[in-house]
Design an enzyme around this catalytic site. Structure first.
Site, PDB file in Angstrom:
ATOM      1  N   TYR A   1      15.364  30.430   9.687  1.00  0.00           N
ATOM      2  CA  TYR A   1      14.042  31.178  10.284  1.00  0.00           C
ATOM      3  C   TYR A   1      14.138  31.241  11.642  1.00  0.00           C
ATOM      4  O   TYR A   1      14.314  30.242  12.418  1.00  0.00           O
ATOM      5  CB  TYR A   1      12.757  30.503   9.667  1.00  0.00           C
ATOM      6  CG  TYR A   1      12.312  30.532   8.102  1.00  0.00           C
ATOM      7  CD1 TYR A   1      12.278  31.791   7.658  1.00  0.00           C
ATOM      8  CD2 TYR A   1      12.351  29.452   7.316  1.00  0.00           C
ATOM      9  CE1 TYR A   1      11.881  32.124   6.133  1.00  0.00           C
ATOM     10  CE2 TYR A   1      12.053  29.624   6.002  1.00  0.00           C
ATOM     11  CZ  TYR A   1      11.686  31.089   5.595  1.00  0.00           C
ATOM     12  OH  TYR A   1      11.572  31.144   4.330  1.00  0.00           O
TER      13      TYR A   1
ATOM     14  N   LYS B   1       0.792  -1.363  -0.135  1.00  0.00           N
ATOM     15  CA  LYS B   1       0.076   0.002  -0.165  1.00  0.00           C
ATOM     16  C   LYS B   1       0.770   1.293  -0.084  1.00  0.00           C
ATOM     17  O   LYS B   1       1.952   1.118   0.311  1.00  0.00           O
ATOM     18  CB  LYS B   1      -0.896   0.069   1.215  1.00  0.00           C
ATOM     19  CG  LYS B   1      -0.225  -0.257   2.473  1.00  0.00           C
ATOM     20  CD  LYS B   1      -1.164  -0.519   3.595  1.00  0.00           C
ATOM     21  CE  LYS B   1      -0.345  -0.395   5.112  1.00  0.00           C
ATOM     22  NZ  LYS B   1      -1.087  -0.858   6.243  1.00  0.00           N
TER      23      LYS B   1
HETATM   24  C1  LIG Z   1      -0.354  -1.669   6.743  1.00  0.00           C
HETATM   25  C2  LIG Z   1      -0.945  -3.053   7.394  1.00  0.00           C
HETATM   26  C3  LIG Z   1      -0.129  -4.137   7.583  1.00  0.00           C
HETATM   27  C4  LIG Z   1       1.550  -3.916   7.027  1.00  0.00           C
HETATM   28  O1  LIG Z   1       1.914  -3.477   8.410  1.00  0.00           O
HETATM   29  P1  LIG Z   1       3.538  -3.270   8.691  1.00  0.00           P
HETATM   30  O2  LIG Z   1       3.425  -2.924  10.116  1.00  0.00           O
HETATM   31  O3  LIG Z   1       3.958  -2.318   7.575  1.00  0.00           O
HETATM   32  O4  LIG Z   1       4.121  -4.576   8.511  1.00  0.00           O
HETATM   33  C5  LIG Z   1      -0.643  -5.519   7.558  1.00  0.00           C
HETATM   34  N1  LIG Z   1      -1.915  -5.557   7.873  1.00  0.00           N
HETATM   35  C6  LIG Z   1      -2.791  -4.271   7.626  1.00  0.00           C
HETATM   36  C7  LIG Z   1      -4.193  -4.645   7.932  1.00  0.00           C
HETATM   37  C8  LIG Z   1      -2.293  -3.117   7.580  1.00  0.00           C
HETATM   38  O5  LIG Z   1      -2.985  -2.163   7.523  1.00  0.00           O
END
Ligand SMILES: *Cc1c(COP(=O)(O)O)cnc(C)c1O
Length: 392
Positions: free
Chosen positions: A273, A54
């Site tokens: 800044y 994702k």
């Molecule tokens: C993002 C996510 C993962 C992966 O998690 P990591 O901590 O990056 O390994 C797995 N399952 C779900 C439901 C997620 O939202």
């Protein structure tokens, strides 16, 4: 010091090579990505390891990452939204692609056309999906159940009820039941066992259907947590999954930015800044072409950012074999590093400083901003020139 005028160095590579002249650049080591997946697959024991890709594969690039992971052997992928699944599909032709946000009216055609599996997380989605399959024909789905995280998912009681409900439509046959752990990054947390027990009852109720509980951190909790499928994300990209232990994964992403100018400044002068940082000695400062618009968070500044409460020091960069601190506030497009302690001719304008990567762990940098490597990786801006190092 006035900047000396310099002629092009004959060692400077081809100016047409965008990478060697880019103000900001990312090196993405696909070999390390493939190794990390194989490592997580091994740690998953009897379970298969999926790949969570994702958010553009945590900033790495979903197409290159997807293809690499597929060639390494991954056959189960998780994305957040259907469009990510559509982008991934040609790179993972035989794989199962699960869409964590589920299916919503107006997106259902994508699931059929690109063979995506919706992860159903509520009664409403379930009703919509049932109506959809009765119209379009059978299609696999997965079920996301909440076991204490109180984020997304069907409540446990409802899910158990659904499992026992003999009147449920025959077309409702999930291929996977999953849940997500709240505290897996902390192996001592009692939440882990509690969620495990809840998930065991669920997995038993959906006997014969594959089940999945562990993301990266959960995979490290051991075989009790593996079930049929693990879902590593951050570990694949070299990030730290478990707090307080050495990270065994190989770094995948190295972010670098060019030094635009090196300047001498006097003790007592102020920097950036708000004039929030006063120099305590005569200093050499490297002005570097990365700022918060590039995901180099303003909260990484060492001084003068009121909201940062996690430590006194800001982040460090890495150059010429040394770590160098940020001074003054990070700005939109530029950051200032104190390079006074480097040998005088160790660096020059045009050189690159590593923001994070093989020498500066992304999670160490993230900690300086009170955040996690996930946020730095997924927040990389659009200005980086990318170079992919092949897996083979
Ligand atoms: C993002 C996510 C993962 C992966 O998690 P990591 O901590 O990056 O390994 C797995 N399952 C779900 C439901 C997620 O939202």
């Amino acid at each position: 010091m006035t900047d000396s005028f310099f002629l092009p160095d004959p060692d400077i590579p081809d100016p047409d090579d965008a990478f060697s002249s880019a103000p900001l650049r990312l090196t993405i080591d696909l070999g390390a990505l493939a190794d990390n997946w194989r490592d997580m697959a091994r740690r998953s024991g009897k379970a298969r390891a999926a790949s969570v890709v994702k958010a553009d594969a945590y900033g790495v690039g979903i197409e290159d990452a997807g293809q690499t992971l597929y060639h390494a052997g991954a056959r189960d992928f998780f994305v957040a939204v259907p469009e990510e699944g559509v982008t991934l599909r040609p790179h993972a032709p035989e794989a199962r692609i699960f869409v964590l946000s589920g299916v919503w009216p107006g997106t259902e055609h994508l699931f059929f056309e690109h063979d995506l599996v919706p992860v159903i997380a509520s009664e409403e989605q379930l009703a919509f999906w049932m109506a959809t399959v009765s119209e379009h024909g059978d299609h696999p789905c997965a079920l996301h159940v909440d076991t204490g995280f109180n984020r997304l998912g069907l409540p446990l009681e409802e899910a158990l009820h659904l499992a026992e409900d003999v009147s449920r439509p025959a077309s409702f046959s999930p291929v996977l039941v999953l849940s997500h752990l709240a505290c897996a990054d902390d192996p001592a947390s009692p939440m882990n066992r509690q969620q495990l027990e809840a998930f065991r009852s669920l997995s038993a109720a959906f006997e014969g259907i594959e089940s999945s509980l562990a993301a990266s951190a959960g995979t490290f909790l051991g075989s009790d947590y593996h079930f049929d499928l693990t879902r590593p994300g951050i570990a694949l990209y070299g990030g730290e999954a478990v707090k307080g232990v050495a990270n065994p994964m190989r770094p995948v992403v190295t972010a670098e930015a060019r030094i635009l100018q090196i300047r001498e400044a006097k003790k007592g002068q102020v920097v950036s800044y708000g004039a929030s940082h006063a120099l305590s000695r005569d200093s050499r400062l490297a002005i570097v072409a990365a700022g918060y618009a590039d995901g180099y968070l303003r909260n990484l500044s060492g001084h003068g950012v009121a909201l940062r409460q996690t430590g006194l020091a800001g982040a460090q960069g890495f150059i010429a074999g040394h770590k160098v601190p940020i001074v003054g506030r990070i700005t939109m497009d530029m950051t200032i590093f104190d390079v006074t302690d480097l040998p005088p001719d160790a660096i020059q304008a045009g050189d690159y400083i590593e923001l994070f990567g093989t020498n500066m762990p992304v999670d160490d940098v993230a900690r300086a901003a009170g955040t996690i490597g996930y946020e730095l990786l997924t927040g990389l801006g659009l200005r980086y020139e990318r170079r992919y190092l092949d897996a083979e």
